[in-house]
Design an enzyme around this catalytic site. Structure first.
Site, short mmCIF file in Angstrom:
data_model
loop_
_atom_site.label_atom_id
_atom_site.label_comp_id
_atom_site.label_asym_id
_atom_site.label_seq_id
_atom_site.Cartn_x
_atom_site.Cartn_y
_atom_site.Cartn_z
N SER A 1 -16.82 -0.83 -40.48
CA SER A 1 -18.11 -0.90 -39.82
C SER A 1 -19.17 -1.45 -40.77
O SER A 1 -19.01 -2.52 -41.32
CB SER A 1 -18.47 0.49 -39.28
OG SER A 1 -19.60 0.45 -38.45
N ASP B 1 -13.87 -3.06 -29.17
CA ASP B 1 -14.88 -2.47 -30.04
C ASP B 1 -16.17 -3.27 -29.99
O ASP B 1 -16.22 -4.42 -30.45
CB ASP B 1 -14.33 -2.43 -31.48
CG ASP B 1 -15.26 -1.71 -32.45
OD1 ASP B 1 -16.42 -1.42 -32.07
OD2 ASP B 1 -14.82 -1.44 -33.58
N HIS C 1 -13.96 2.44 -31.93
CA HIS C 1 -14.51 2.03 -33.23
C HIS C 1 -14.07 2.96 -34.36
O HIS C 1 -14.36 2.69 -35.52
CB HIS C 1 -16.04 2.01 -33.15
CG HIS C 1 -16.71 1.47 -34.38
ND1 HIS C 1 -16.49 0.19 -34.85
CD2 HIS C 1 -17.58 2.04 -35.26
CE1 HIS C 1 -17.21 -0.01 -35.95
NE2 HIS C 1 -17.87 1.10 -36.22
#
Length: 359
Positions: free
Chosen positions: A204, A267, A313
């Protein structure tokens, strides 16, 4: 397989589709080294180590269940979101973002190189989420001798990478200063070793920092030894957003920064920023400088659970999918080998002597 091929020396040609089992294992291995950051991050507001690592450097990997990881942590890294939100530590405070580590002699022998690893966790705190939403492109200008005005990156990620908190008791300097200093020291220490690689891994927001760091190291030439040898820089990005514009992408490619983007097609984070203005947009009146662009080679996964949409995610979900895929691949290869052995013997003996093959 030569280690440089696994680390993207040939841009992972013929290793992605289908996913080569050796590469699959490396992707899982680095993902677990990133996941260690989440396991070690202290989110207990009553703890003295709140927003820092729960464990000391010498025991952290063991304490999170990875005693055989094969790395020695040399430095913890802290970052400061440039956001003014009151907390119990003031309006701006550094928080632990990851670590720098070096492969042990035993692991280096197994990997065929000395691996300098930087691992970054993803977004956890509110200020980090706000930093992620600062979706505007700004010139990177990380090399004062070569400003590259067309090379632009997302302002929030750049701020997190370059901002400093002079009050932090655990470190001095910005995230960038801490990293460049430590990596320069380690590269110099192992300059006489034949094979050395730099691996930057993150999930991320952490993948954005990993890519910024890879670009920064290469732009400044810190991966070049005094003997003229260039140390390969590889970025493993898990569920990572876009970081910069076309100029940034082009410059990373020119500098030889290898990036493997592991993404779940479901995602949404991997589609931001630049949901509209991105590398897929082809309009003559839109400048490439104004469009976000992903960097590197993509490995697309496809998993989604309606009962828990957040899993699209989640790094654990990424790791679980990859491990499952590797097991299926190994099972199918085992069946193929069994069939070859069966066919070999069946072709050489009379049918009456055949045995009931089972698998």
């Amino acid at each position: 397989m030569p280690w440089r091929n696994l680390q993207g020396g040939n841009n992972w040609e013929h290793l992605i589709q289908p996913l080569h089992p050796l590469l699959g294992r490396e992707i899982v291995r680095y993902a677990e080294l990133v996941n260690a950051c989440y396991k070690a991050f202290d989110l207990d507001p009553t703890s003295k180590r709140y927003l820092n690592c729960k464990h000391g450097k010498s025991t952290m990997l063991r304490d999170v269940g990875m005693p055989s990881a094969g790395y020695k942590i040399t430095k913890y890294i802290y970052a400061t979101p440039d956001i003014t939100i009151p907390t119990q530590f003031g309006t701006r405070s550094s928080r632990w973002i990851g670590y720098v580590a070096v492969s042990t002699d035993e692991a280096s022998s197994r990997l065929s190189r000395r691996d300098i690893l930087v691992s970054f966790r993803g977004t956890v705190t509110n200020t980090e989420w706000i930093t992620n939403l600062m979706s505007s492109l700004t010139p990177a200008r990380l090399d004062p001798h070569n400003l590259q005005p067309d090379v632009k990156v997302e302002s929030g990620f750049l701020s997190l990478y370059t901002s400093d908190d002079s009050t932090c008791r655990f470190n001095s300097g910005s995230c960038r200063q801490q990293l460049l200093s430590e990596i320069s020291r380690i590269v110099s220490k192992y300059k006489d070793e034949k094979e050395v690689g730099i691996t930057l891994a993150g999930h991320s927001m952490g993948s954005s920092l990993a890519l910024l760091l890879g670009y920064d190291i290469a732009e400044l030439g810190l991966n070049n030894t005094k003997s003229g040898r260039e140390v390969l820089i590889t970025v493993y990005s898990y569920g990572g957003p876009r970081v910069g514009n076309w100029g940034f992408r082009t410059r990373c490619e020119e500098l030889g920064v290898k990036v493997l983007r592991v993404v779940n097609v479901n995602d949404p984070v991997t589609k931001m920023p630049g949901v509209i203005f991105n590398e897929k947009l082809e309009l003559p009146w839109i400048s490439n400088c104004s469009c976000y662009a992903h960097v590197g080679v993509e490995l697309a996964l496809d998993f989604f659970k309606m009962k828990n949409p957040a899993c699209v995610h989640d790094l654990d979900a990424y790791i679980g999918w990859l491990k499952c895929a590797n097991k299926k691949k190994a099972k199918m290869e085992g069946v193929d080998i069994f069939r070859k052995v069966r066919d070999f013997f069946s072709s050489r003996f009379d049918d009456s002597l055949s045995v009931p093959w089972q698998y």
